[in-house]
Motif scaffolding. Structure first.
Motif, PDB file in Angstrom:
ATOM      1  N   THR A 186      -3.905   7.872  -0.656  1.00 14.80           N
ATOM      2  CA  THR A 186      -4.830   6.761  -0.520  1.00 14.80           C
ATOM      3  C   THR A 186      -4.932   6.251   0.905  1.00 14.80           C
ATOM      4  O   THR A 186      -5.907   5.587   1.241  1.00 14.80           O
ATOM      5  CB  THR A 186      -4.394   5.585  -1.421  1.00 14.80           C
ATOM      6  OG1 THR A 186      -3.048   5.209  -1.086  1.00 14.80           O
ATOM      7  CG2 THR A 186      -4.449   5.984  -2.883  1.00 14.80           C
ATOM      8  N   LEU A 187      -3.959   6.515   1.739  1.00 11.59           N
ATOM      9  CA  LEU A 187      -3.948   5.957   3.082  1.00 11.59           C
ATOM     10  C   LEU A 187      -4.686   6.856   4.071  1.00 11.59           C
ATOM     11  O   LEU A 187      -4.557   8.073   4.039  1.00 11.59           O
ATOM     12  CB  LEU A 187      -2.513   5.757   3.572  1.00 11.59           C
ATOM     13  CG  LEU A 187      -1.613   4.843   2.753  1.00 11.59           C
ATOM     14  CD1 LEU A 187      -0.252   4.712   3.420  1.00 11.59           C
ATOM     15  CD2 LEU A 187      -2.239   3.483   2.556  1.00 11.59           C
TER      16      LEU A 187
ATOM     17  N   LEU B 289      -4.635   8.007   7.708  1.00 17.40           N
ATOM     18  CA  LEU B 289      -3.553   8.018   8.685  1.00 17.40           C
ATOM     19  C   LEU B 289      -3.969   8.660  10.005  1.00 17.40           C
ATOM     20  O   LEU B 289      -4.705   9.650  10.023  1.00 17.40           O
ATOM     21  CB  LEU B 289      -2.347   8.779   8.121  1.00 17.40           C
ATOM     22  CG  LEU B 289      -1.750   8.233   6.824  1.00 17.40           C
ATOM     23  CD1 LEU B 289      -0.708   9.197   6.282  1.00 17.40           C
ATOM     24  CD2 LEU B 289      -1.149   6.851   7.039  1.00 17.40           C
TER      25      LEU B 289
ATOM     26  N   LYS C 263       1.092   4.090  -2.908  1.00 18.01           N
ATOM     27  CA  LYS C 263       0.878   5.508  -2.633  1.00 18.01           C
ATOM     28  C   LYS C 263       1.989   6.361  -3.198  1.00 18.01           C
ATOM     29  O   LYS C 263       1.750   7.424  -3.778  1.00 18.01           O
ATOM     30  CB  LYS C 263       0.765   5.733  -1.119  1.00 18.01           C
ATOM     31  CG  LYS C 263       0.851   7.184  -0.715  1.00 18.01           C
ATOM     32  CD  LYS C 263      -0.318   7.978  -1.275  1.00 18.01           C
ATOM     33  CE  LYS C 263       0.058   9.442  -1.358  1.00 18.01           C
ATOM     34  NZ  LYS C 263       0.732   9.781  -2.568  1.00 18.01           N
TER      35      LYS C 263
ATOM     36  N   GLY D 146      -0.926  10.179   2.481  1.00 19.33           N
ATOM     37  CA  GLY D 146      -2.346   9.951   2.672  1.00 19.33           C
ATOM     38  C   GLY D 146      -3.016  11.090   3.411  1.00 19.33           C
ATOM     39  O   GLY D 146      -2.456  12.182   3.541  1.00 19.33           O
TER      40      GLY D 146
ATOM     41  N   ARG E 257       0.820  -1.208   0.000  1.00 23.93           N
ATOM     42  CA  ARG E 257       0.000   0.000   0.000  1.00 23.93           C
ATOM     43  C   ARG E 257       0.850   1.252   0.000  1.00 23.93           C
ATOM     44  O   ARG E 257       0.520   2.255  -0.627  1.00 23.93           O
ATOM     45  CB  ARG E 257      -0.938   0.000   1.215  1.00 23.93           C
ATOM     46  CG  ARG E 257      -2.120  -0.934   1.047  1.00 23.93           C
ATOM     47  CD  ARG E 257      -3.033  -0.886   2.259  1.00 23.93           C
ATOM     48  NE  ARG E 257      -2.347  -1.375   3.461  1.00 23.93           N
ATOM     49  CZ  ARG E 257      -2.941  -1.511   4.626  1.00 23.93           C
ATOM     50  NH1 ARG E 257      -4.207  -1.193   4.771  1.00 23.93           N
ATOM     51  NH2 ARG E 257      -2.286  -1.972   5.674  1.00 23.93           N
ATOM     52  N   LEU E 258       1.977   1.222   0.727  1.00 25.21           N
ATOM     53  CA  LEU E 258       2.858   2.388   0.760  1.00 25.21           C
ATOM     54  C   LEU E 258       3.532   2.585  -0.586  1.00 25.21           C
ATOM     55  O   LEU E 258       3.650   3.704  -1.078  1.00 25.21           O
ATOM     56  CB  LEU E 258       3.905   2.224   1.857  1.00 25.21           C
ATOM     57  CG  LEU E 258       4.902   3.379   2.007  1.00 25.21           C
ATOM     58  CD1 LEU E 258       4.164   4.691   2.238  1.00 25.21           C
ATOM     59  CD2 LEU E 258       5.864   3.100   3.142  1.00 25.21           C
TER      60      LEU E 258
ATOM     61  N   ASP F  58      -5.327   2.989   7.890  1.00 25.88           N
ATOM     62  CA  ASP F  58      -4.377   2.215   7.098  1.00 25.88           C
ATOM     63  C   ASP F  58      -2.961   2.344   7.638  1.00 25.88           C
ATOM     64  O   ASP F  58      -2.091   1.539   7.306  1.00 25.88           O
ATOM     65  CB  ASP F  58      -4.391   2.686   5.642  1.00 25.88           C
ATOM     66  CG  ASP F  58      -5.763   2.563   5.009  1.00 25.88           C
ATOM     67  OD1 ASP F  58      -6.341   1.461   5.064  1.00 25.88           O
ATOM     68  OD2 ASP F  58      -6.269   3.570   4.472  1.00 25.88           O
ATOM     69  N   GLY F  59      -2.731   3.386   8.442  1.00 29.04           N
ATOM     70  CA  GLY F  59      -1.382   3.593   8.941  1.00 29.04           C
ATOM     71  C   GLY F  59      -1.340   4.630  10.044  1.00 29.04           C
ATOM     72  O   GLY F  59      -2.314   5.340  10.299  1.00 29.04           O
TER      73      GLY F  59
ATOM     74  N   THR G  58       0.737   0.496   7.935  1.00 26.53           N
ATOM     75  CA  THR G  58       1.922   1.261   7.576  1.00 26.53           C
ATOM     76  C   THR G  58       2.314   2.164   8.744  1.00 26.53           C
ATOM     77  O   THR G  58       1.471   2.837   9.324  1.00 26.53           O
ATOM     78  CB  THR G  58       1.650   2.122   6.327  1.00 26.53           C
ATOM     79  OG1 THR G  58       1.371   1.267   5.224  1.00 26.53           O
ATOM     80  CG2 THR G  58       2.851   2.999   5.998  1.00 26.53           C
TER      81      THR G  58
END
Length: 269
Positions: A16-17, A19, A9, A44, A5-6, A105-106, A129
């Motif tokens: 997209t993340l 955070l 991005k 993100g 995912r990272l 997501d992170g 992440t």
């Protein structure tokens, strides 16, 4: 290891993340807030922004000036006993509460404190992440526990990207080297890790010896999460690669079915 995912991005145009940004006010400087939030936006959306500390203390005065402007929620934590850091405990508890909401997501952990190494590792075990932000003094254990770690010295307003801060803690040594005596950090350029970079390129290239810039950058971060081209004076990794003509050959190739060009590189023979 950098998560897919990272990597996606970094290569994508839009964040997209989702955070959660958690700031340790005891171990972070308010002067970097502009650059910090801009950097986080590259990865993100900061859907949660919280800062932890005792905001009745004089040491937190600089943070109080920016909290409202940047919509950062202060999490007041009084020091109940001398020598105990209640701020760390509160941040870690909140991080776990946010983790179990499954909405993120992170996490972005803004601190130079090694006490958060275990937290970073736990978040990674959940498949999230983890982005770390701290000063050069940040212990290696915490830096390596993050997927990506960025030095906040390069985020300061007017910072010279080719330099990083080194604590000026030995006045006598400064005199012996002809350096000015000051309590402020002295900025010096670190030695470029030529061997490390070439080894990373060797492991990320194809059979013809060429490597895609994104693949190369991803492998660099897997090996050394705190690697940042700005530390060596280049805004982007592509700028660094193009400038190091003594080390790399580069060429741009059209992406299949697109007018976009990708940068490829190989070790100069």
């Amino acid at each position: 290891m950098v998560t897919p995912r990272l990597v996606a991005k970094i290569e994508a145009e839009e964040p997209t993340l989702r955070l959660a940004v958690l700031i340790d006010a005891d171990n972070a400087q308010a002067a970097v807030i502009d650059g910090l939030l801009a950097e986080i936006a590259r990865f993100g959306e900061a859907t949660v922004k919280r800062i932890y500390g005792d905001f009745t203390a004089p040491t937190s005065a600089s943070w109080k000036k920016v909290l409202q402007k940047y919509a950062i929620k202060p999490m007041q934590q009084f020091a109940y006993t001398t020598g105990k850091n209640a701020t760390d405990s509160t941040l870690i508890i909140d991080a776990m509460d946010l983790l179990y909401t499954r909405k993120f997501d992170g996490f972005c952990l803004v601190t130079s404190d090694s006490d958060f190494t275990g937290l970073a590792m736990r978040l990674r075990e959940e498949g999230l992440t983890v982005l770390g932000f701290g000063e050069k003094k940040t212990p290696e254990a915490f830096r390596n526990a993050c997927h990506k770690f960025l030095f906040t010295e390069v985020l300061r307003p007017g910072a010279i990207a080719s330099e990083v801060a080194v604590p000026n803690s030995h006045p006598a040594e400064q005199v012996s080297h002809g350096l000015p005596q000051t309590s402020e950090p002295i900025l010096v350029r670190p030695e470029f890790p030529k061997t490390f970079v070439l080894d990373a390129l060797e492991h990320s290239c194809d059979d013809s010896g060429w490597a895609h810039l994104g693949t190369f950058g991803s492998y660099l971060n897997k090996l050394q999460p705190d690697f940042d081209s700005r530390t060596y004076g280049y805004k982007k990794l592509s700028d660094l690669v193009k400038a190091k003509t003594d080390l790399f050959e580069t060429e741009e190739r059209l992406a299949p079915g697109s007018t976009h060009k990708n940068l490829y590189m190989r070790a100069r023979k």
